[in-house]
Design a protein around this motif. Structure first.
Motif, PDB file in Angstrom:
ATOM      1  N   GLU A   1     -82.470 -21.303 -16.774  1.00  0.00           N
ATOM      2  CA  GLU A   1     -82.183 -22.665 -16.326  1.00  0.00           C
ATOM      3  C   GLU A   1     -83.214 -23.628 -16.918  1.00  0.00           C
ATOM      4  O   GLU A   1     -84.233 -23.220 -17.450  1.00  0.00           O
ATOM      5  CB  GLU A   1     -82.207 -22.736 -14.795  1.00  0.00           C
ATOM      6  CG  GLU A   1     -81.178 -21.857 -14.095  1.00  0.00           C
ATOM      7  CD  GLU A   1     -79.738 -22.224 -14.413  1.00  0.00           C
ATOM      8  OE1 GLU A   1     -79.488 -23.361 -14.845  1.00  0.00           O
ATOM      9  OE2 GLU A   1     -78.857 -21.357 -14.240  1.00  0.00           O
ATOM     10  N   GLN A   2     -82.921 -24.926 -16.750  1.00  0.00           N
ATOM     11  CA  GLN A   2     -83.796 -25.933 -17.335  1.00  0.00           C
ATOM     12  C   GLN A   2     -85.063 -26.162 -16.508  1.00  0.00           C
ATOM     13  O   GLN A   2     -86.005 -26.773 -16.989  1.00  0.00           O
ATOM     14  CB  GLN A   2     -83.043 -27.258 -17.506  1.00  0.00           C
ATOM     15  CG  GLN A   2     -81.862 -27.164 -18.463  1.00  0.00           C
ATOM     16  CD  GLN A   2     -82.281 -26.687 -19.848  1.00  0.00           C
ATOM     17  OE1 GLN A   2     -83.235 -27.192 -20.425  1.00  0.00           O
ATOM     18  NE2 GLN A   2     -81.563 -25.693 -20.389  1.00  0.00           N
TER      19      GLN A   2
ATOM     20  N   GLY B   1     -85.126 -22.790 -20.053  1.00  0.00           N
ATOM     21  CA  GLY B   1     -84.103 -22.986 -21.072  1.00  0.00           C
ATOM     22  C   GLY B   1     -84.064 -21.858 -22.093  1.00  0.00           C
ATOM     23  O   GLY B   1     -83.503 -22.012 -23.163  1.00  0.00           O
ATOM     24  N   VAL B   2     -84.663 -20.737 -21.741  1.00  0.00           N
ATOM     25  CA  VAL B   2     -84.682 -19.584 -22.645  1.00  0.00           C
ATOM     26  C   VAL B   2     -83.937 -18.431 -21.977  1.00  0.00           C
ATOM     27  O   VAL B   2     -84.251 -18.056 -20.846  1.00  0.00           O
ATOM     28  CB  VAL B   2     -86.127 -19.156 -22.989  1.00  0.00           C
ATOM     29  CG1 VAL B   2     -86.120 -17.939 -23.907  1.00  0.00           C
ATOM     30  CG2 VAL B   2     -86.873 -20.311 -23.641  1.00  0.00           C
ATOM     31  N   THR B   3     -82.950 -17.897 -22.645  1.00  0.00           N
ATOM     32  CA  THR B   3     -82.102 -16.847 -22.088  1.00  0.00           C
ATOM     33  C   THR B   3     -82.448 -15.501 -22.705  1.00  0.00           C
ATOM     34  O   THR B   3     -82.525 -15.392 -23.933  1.00  0.00           O
ATOM     35  CB  THR B   3     -80.625 -17.160 -22.388  1.00  0.00           C
ATOM     36  OG1 THR B   3     -80.319 -18.452 -21.883  1.00  0.00           O
ATOM     37  CG2 THR B   3     -79.703 -16.139 -21.749  1.00  0.00           C
TER      38      THR B   3
ATOM     39  N   GLY C   1     -83.227 -19.803 -27.276  1.00  0.00           N
ATOM     40  CA  GLY C   1     -83.551 -21.075 -26.631  1.00  0.00           C
ATOM     41  C   GLY C   1     -83.484 -22.138 -27.697  1.00  0.00           C
ATOM     42  O   GLY C   1     -83.078 -21.853 -28.828  1.00  0.00           O
ATOM     43  N   PRO C   2     -83.867 -23.356 -27.345  1.00  0.00           N
ATOM     44  CA  PRO C   2     -83.796 -24.428 -28.338  1.00  0.00           C
ATOM     45  C   PRO C   2     -84.636 -24.140 -29.584  1.00  0.00           C
ATOM     46  O   PRO C   2     -84.337 -24.664 -30.659  1.00  0.00           O
ATOM     47  CB  PRO C   2     -84.306 -25.658 -27.590  1.00  0.00           C
ATOM     48  CG  PRO C   2     -84.850 -25.176 -26.300  1.00  0.00           C
ATOM     49  CD  PRO C   2     -84.288 -23.836 -26.031  1.00  0.00           C
TER      50      PRO C   2
ATOM     51  N   TYR D   1     -77.418 -25.760 -29.845  1.00  0.00           N
ATOM     52  CA  TYR D   1     -76.676 -24.496 -29.842  1.00  0.00           C
ATOM     53  C   TYR D   1     -77.521 -23.337 -29.306  1.00  0.00           C
ATOM     54  O   TYR D   1     -77.011 -22.235 -29.126  1.00  0.00           O
ATOM     55  CB  TYR D   1     -76.171 -24.162 -31.251  1.00  0.00           C
ATOM     56  CG  TYR D   1     -75.115 -25.125 -31.754  1.00  0.00           C
ATOM     57  CD1 TYR D   1     -73.870 -25.189 -31.148  1.00  0.00           C
ATOM     58  CD2 TYR D   1     -75.375 -25.973 -32.828  1.00  0.00           C
ATOM     59  CE1 TYR D   1     -72.904 -26.076 -31.593  1.00  0.00           C
ATOM     60  CE2 TYR D   1     -74.417 -26.866 -33.286  1.00  0.00           C
ATOM     61  CZ  TYR D   1     -73.186 -26.915 -32.672  1.00  0.00           C
ATOM     62  OH  TYR D   1     -72.237 -27.790 -33.118  1.00  0.00           O
ATOM     63  N   GLY D   2     -78.805 -23.594 -29.080  1.00  0.00           N
ATOM     64  CA  GLY D   2     -79.670 -22.557 -28.527  1.00  0.00           C
ATOM     65  C   GLY D   2     -79.852 -22.702 -27.025  1.00  0.00           C
ATOM     66  O   GLY D   2     -80.435 -21.843 -26.378  1.00  0.00           O
ATOM     67  N   ILE D   3     -79.369 -23.830 -26.475  1.00  0.00           N
ATOM     68  CA  ILE D   3     -79.520 -24.056 -25.034  1.00  0.00           C
ATOM     69  C   ILE D   3     -78.244 -23.606 -24.349  1.00  0.00           C
ATOM     70  O   ILE D   3     -77.210 -24.265 -24.443  1.00  0.00           O
ATOM     71  CB  ILE D   3     -79.792 -25.549 -24.749  1.00  0.00           C
ATOM     72  CG1 ILE D   3     -81.057 -25.995 -25.499  1.00  0.00           C
ATOM     73  CG2 ILE D   3     -79.922 -25.790 -23.249  1.00  0.00           C
ATOM     74  CD1 ILE D   3     -81.316 -27.487 -25.440  1.00  0.00           C
ATOM     75  N   LEU D   4     -78.295 -22.475 -23.669  1.00  0.00           N
ATOM     76  CA  LEU D   4     -77.092 -21.954 -23.017  1.00  0.00           C
ATOM     77  C   LEU D   4     -76.928 -22.609 -21.653  1.00  0.00           C
ATOM     78  O   LEU D   4     -77.875 -22.679 -20.870  1.00  0.00           O
ATOM     79  CB  LEU D   4     -77.174 -20.434 -22.873  1.00  0.00           C
ATOM     80  CG  LEU D   4     -77.290 -19.657 -24.191  1.00  0.00           C
ATOM     81  CD1 LEU D   4     -77.141 -18.158 -23.927  1.00  0.00           C
ATOM     82  CD2 LEU D   4     -76.253 -20.104 -25.203  1.00  0.00           C
ATOM     83  N   VAL D   5     -75.746 -23.095 -21.403  1.00  0.00           N
ATOM     84  CA  VAL D   5     -75.442 -23.722 -20.116  1.00  0.00           C
ATOM     85  C   VAL D   5     -74.686 -22.721 -19.245  1.00  0.00           C
ATOM     86  O   VAL D   5     -75.071 -22.431 -18.118  1.00  0.00           O
ATOM     87  CB  VAL D   5     -74.605 -25.005 -20.308  1.00  0.00           C
ATOM     88  CG1 VAL D   5     -74.269 -25.623 -18.955  1.00  0.00           C
ATOM     89  CG2 VAL D   5     -75.360 -26.004 -21.175  1.00  0.00           C
TER      90      VAL D   5
END
Lengths: 413, 467
Positions: free
Chosen positions: A37-38, A82-84, A98-99, B407-411
């Motif tokens: 999550e953010q 924001g990192v999965t 992530g970004p 595109y790297g930020i997964l929602v």
């Protein structure tokens, strides 16, 4: 793809993960926390009600989340939002995105703190149309408390446990009416005061012995059909329905990694040191037992921190691989008990066990046996065990366990 | 590029109006848009394309091996399958050629298999092969006990039906066709060589009319004075299982049709889920798209026999679609030259596979009615976002994420949908009008949590785009 190494990689920045991260970072380990999550904090982020933290410092969920995150960061843990975590790249290595792009993070120890979710309408196989206005508590709370979204005007709450009453509170906070709480058991499964409060103060019917049998409406929900167990049916007009409770662990990462799962909890199987089936991989919080309180999760985070430290000291030395990773024997809760966690046991375990029962049990007596041999008996003379609350079994008996023996069973006399 | 959803419809008559923006209507509009001289309207009752039968099917790209030999359907499925496979590859529509197994569970079904193999040959499909139980279980180790054998049809594929429909519509619109959504045709009339379609958004005029109204094709046909067929909605309920189920099945497991009817299928989807269904219930109500307790119970009972472990996996969606059954065992495609009208009725579950060939066929029929098509210019190729698991998704491509961190930020975590993909869908040529429309375009909220984690965040992005 970049690749890095840390001492401890924690997956999930909820109460369990952040507590473990704080203590491990304080102890000098290089700790990284991955949060998809953010913002960090887990479920408490969107629980606007009080009841978090410790008396007399009761906090709202969001305050609790902020304090947990701040103390982990203050202790030196790197909390990356924001990192999965996508998948495993090795026994203690995860690929992430992530970004900043894709990364592989290799750790000496991994702590899974991925939490739990409520089962949504589809998983519960509730028939009918597929209109808008169908929520779980998690989505509802985020919609109202994090985004200020409009959620409809009349809501039916499916469930009547503590979380269901929290959902009802969120509906009212959003300015909508709670039509009813609907629950299948003949007796409302929340604390009696809670049910009474809903009925008397809020004038919200709590319909027991009742199931939602169909969702109605095209486009937007127009009502739900309910059936009482005496056969009567009715339609409750509403434009919102909230499916509450029925938590399941978010065990996807554990499963992808091939960790042994416990059939009772559906989470990773762990022993009293919260060790999973893979050396160096630990699991804490609601992924072990969906779902207990934030305080329980934090307690497990703290307990696991000790075990992780021991592993970092003794377990990861060259040649020591696996030597400090006892596998234990399965610990099984027999019906009407529904689950137990931890659910493996080694003779050295000292962490208490949390059980849930499927049926109310007045003054239960628990028997712990292995291969027919009694290990322990525990009485709860002042308690009625109920489905919606955990029952705690001590770990005073674990030294009697034969590590080469069969599964240990917990039964109700 | 014109897509409307409200306001008065244009007054100027169109050369051709296609009623129904399902997979067939969109394919026809796209094919007609090859001719830049034609003014084309694609008229749809719902607020999005592909909202009827097209969105609730079993997502299979058929070989046509079991069609009625010599029928129009057999030919169009055969031709359409080839064309769609090529089109999908060019347009980035997910397709996986997993092959099908028709599994025989009793002696009667086993005896049917050689006849189906012969039928396949008569449909010019020569690759079927009979498998004994040992071969069958080697291919499908999780299959329930008691299967006696199977017919292997290696060419059967799975496809994303939703992306296919949208790709057609996008190409049609980009090539100049007007798409009018939210315009249900309440009445149709034909005077002085011009069709008048009444809608709540005012009338629409066209010199030629194509009826691709799916479930409602018979109603439209009757309002133009024909009584060729009646559409009986046949409800198919389907259960979608979570991605962990994908490892349980390698092929499309088809039922063997017998005198007692057709069973249910178990099929992987290109998104990595497993489908179980459909039921087949003949109804009167063309809006009865709800699932039922009885339907779900029976599906799970049948699923338990076919693939027992499937029942242990989480269900991520239950839906019901209505197929347009007509009582005829072939498509009902007919031209009424004097009226300048072509009916495209009775397009059954093979419509997705045959869509491109149907479009070609219908275009020929329109030309035969005297429509001057004018010069032909192939449309610009379209490149659709990949929703499938067989090819890398944006977050899995380091260069894509490096070029655009969104595109790297997964929602949506269950389906791993990035903020960049959601942004793209919201800014697309045919943007979604609802969260369901966004889900179909991106898979956001389509996973196991159904929005528990991401629902509010996805809705916030959607509502921001509406402002």
């Amino acid at each position: 793809m970049t690749s890095r190494r840390v001492d401890v990689l924690v997956v999930g920045a909820g109460p369990a993960g952040l507590t473990a991260a704080s203590l491990l970072a304080t102890a000098g380990a290089r700790v990284e926390v991955l949060e998809r999550e953010q913002s960090p904090g887990g479920v408490p982020r969107h629980c606007a009600h009080r009841g978090f933290g410790t008396w007399p410092h009761a906090l709202t969920g969001p305050d609790h989340a902020r304090i947990l995150a701040a103390s982990a960061e203050h202790a030196g843990a790197d909390v990356r939002t924001g990192v999965t975590a996508l998948d495993w790249a090795g026994p203690r290595a995860l690929t992430t995105v992530g970004p900043q792009g894709a990364e592989t993070v290799t750790a000496r120890a991994v702590v899974l703190a991925t939490g739990a979710r409520e089962r949504p309408r589809a998983a519960r196989l509730v028939p009918g149309t597929r209109p808008a206005g169908v929520y779980t508590t998690g989505e509802l709370q985020q919609a109202v408390h994090l985004y200020g979204q409009h959620i409809g005007t009349r809501a039916v709450i499916v469930g009547a446990e503590a979380v269901s009453h929290a959902a009802a509170g969120t509906v009212r906070a959003a300015g909508a009416e709670v039509v009813a709480l609907v629950t299948e058991p003949a007796r409302a499964p929340a604390a009696p005061a809670r049910t009474l409060d809903a009925r008397l103060r809020h004038r919200t019917p709590v319909l027991t012995g009742t199931t939602v049998t169909e969702l109605l409406g095209h486009g937007r929900l127009s009502g739900v059909r309910v059936r009482h167990r005496d056969g009567r049916t009715a339609i409750l007009p509403c434009d919102t329905v909230v499916f509450t409770g029925d938590f399941v662990p978010d065990h996807e990462l554990a499963r992808r990694g091939g960790l042994t799962l416990d059939p009772g909890t559906r989470g990773p199987a762990v022993d009293g040191a919260l060790r999973t089936s893979r050396p160096g991989v630990f699991a804490v919080g609601s992924v072990l037992h969906a779902a207990e309180s934030a305080a329980t999760a934090a307690r497990e985070g703290a307990h696991a921190a000790t075990a992780v430290r021991d592993w970092l000291t003794d377990g990861t030395a060259p040649g020591a691989e696996g030597l400090h990773w006892p596998t234990g024997v399965p610990l099984v809760a027999d019906p009407p008990l529904r689950r137990i966690a931890p659910n493996r046991v080694t003779p050295g375990d000292r962490f208490p066990y949390l059980l849930r029962t499927a049926l109310p049990l007045p003054r239960p007596v628990l028997h712990v046996t292995q291969d027919g041999r009694p290990l322990h008996r525990e009485r709860f003379p002042l308690t009625t065990a109920v489905p919606h609350r955990p029952l705690t079994l001590t770990a005073r008996w674990t030294h009697r366990v034969d590590p080469a023996g069969g599964p240990v069973h917990v039964t109700v006399a | 590029m014109t897509v409307t959803v409200s306001g008065h419809l244009p007054v100027e008559p169109y050369d051709v109006a296609v009623v129904g923006a399902g997979v067939v209507g969109c394919a026809i509009a796209r094919r007609l848009a090859h001719h830049p001289g034609l003014r084309i309207a694609l008229v749809e009752a719902q607020d999005d394309v592909g909202q009827g039968t097209s969105k609730a099917n079993t997502a299979i790209l058929h070989t046509g091996f079991d069609a009625v030999p010599g029928s129009l359907e057999a030919r169009l499925v055969r031709e359409g399958a080839r064309e769609l496979a090529a089109y999908a590859a060019e347009s980035g529509i997910p397709v996986e050629r997993v092959g099908a197994l028709l599994v025989a569970w009793d002696e009667e079904q086993l005896a049917t298999l050689p006849r189906l193999a012969e039928k396949a040959v008569r449909n010019e499909y020569h690759d079927t092969r009979l498998l004994g139980p040992a071969d069958l279980y080697a291919r499908e180790p999780h299959l329930g006990p008691g299967a006696l054998g199977a017919l292997h049809v290696p060419g059967e594929s799975i496809i994303c039906p939703w992306t296919t429909t949208l790709a057609y519509a996008v190409q049609a619109v980009r090539a100049g066709a007007d798409l009018h959504l939210g315009a249900p045709v309440t009445h149709a009339g034909h005077t002085d060589g011009v069709h008048r379609l009444d809608t709540p958004r005012g009338p629409l005029h066209a010199r030629r009319l194509v009826n691709a109204a799916g479930l409602h094709a018979d109603t439209l046909d009757r309002s133009l004075g024909h009584d060729d067929f009646t559409v009986t909605p046949r409800r198919g309920q389907l259960v979608v299982h979570d991605k962990f189920a994908r490892a349980l099945v390698r092929h499309i497991l088809l039922p063997v049709p017998t005198a007692l009817g057709k069973g249910v299928l178990v099929a992987p989807t290109v998104y990595g889920n497993v489908l179980l269904g459909p039921t087949a219930e003949d109804l009167d109500d063309k809006h009865a798209t709800g699932s039922t307790a009885e339907g779900l119970r029976r599906l799970r009972e049948q699923g338990r026999r076919i693939l027992p472990a499937l029942l242990e996996e989480e269900v991520t969606a239950v839906y019901a679609g209505l197929r347009a059954a007509t009582g005829h065992d072939d498509y009902r495609i007919a031209a009424h030259s004097a009226q300048g009208y072509v009916t495209v009725g009775g397009i059954r579950s093979t419509g997705l596979t045959a869509s491109l060939a149907i479009a070609e066929h219908v275009t020929g029929l329109l030309a035969d009615t005297g429509l001057a098509l004018g010069p032909r210019r192939p449309p610009e190729p379209v490149r659709m976002p990949n929703l499938g698991e067989a090819l890398p998704r944006p977050h899995q491509q380091p260069d894509v994420v490096a070029a655009d961190p969104e595109y790297g930020i997964l929602v949506c975590h269950c389906e791993r949908v990035s903020r960049g993909e959601i942004r793209d869908a919201l800014a697309g040529p045919i943007p979604p009008r609802s969260l369901d429309g966004l889900r179909r375009r991106t898979r956001a909220r389509a996973g196991r949590c159904q929005g528990f984690s991401c629902g509010a965040a996805v809705r916030a992005l959607f509502e921001e785009a509406q402002r």
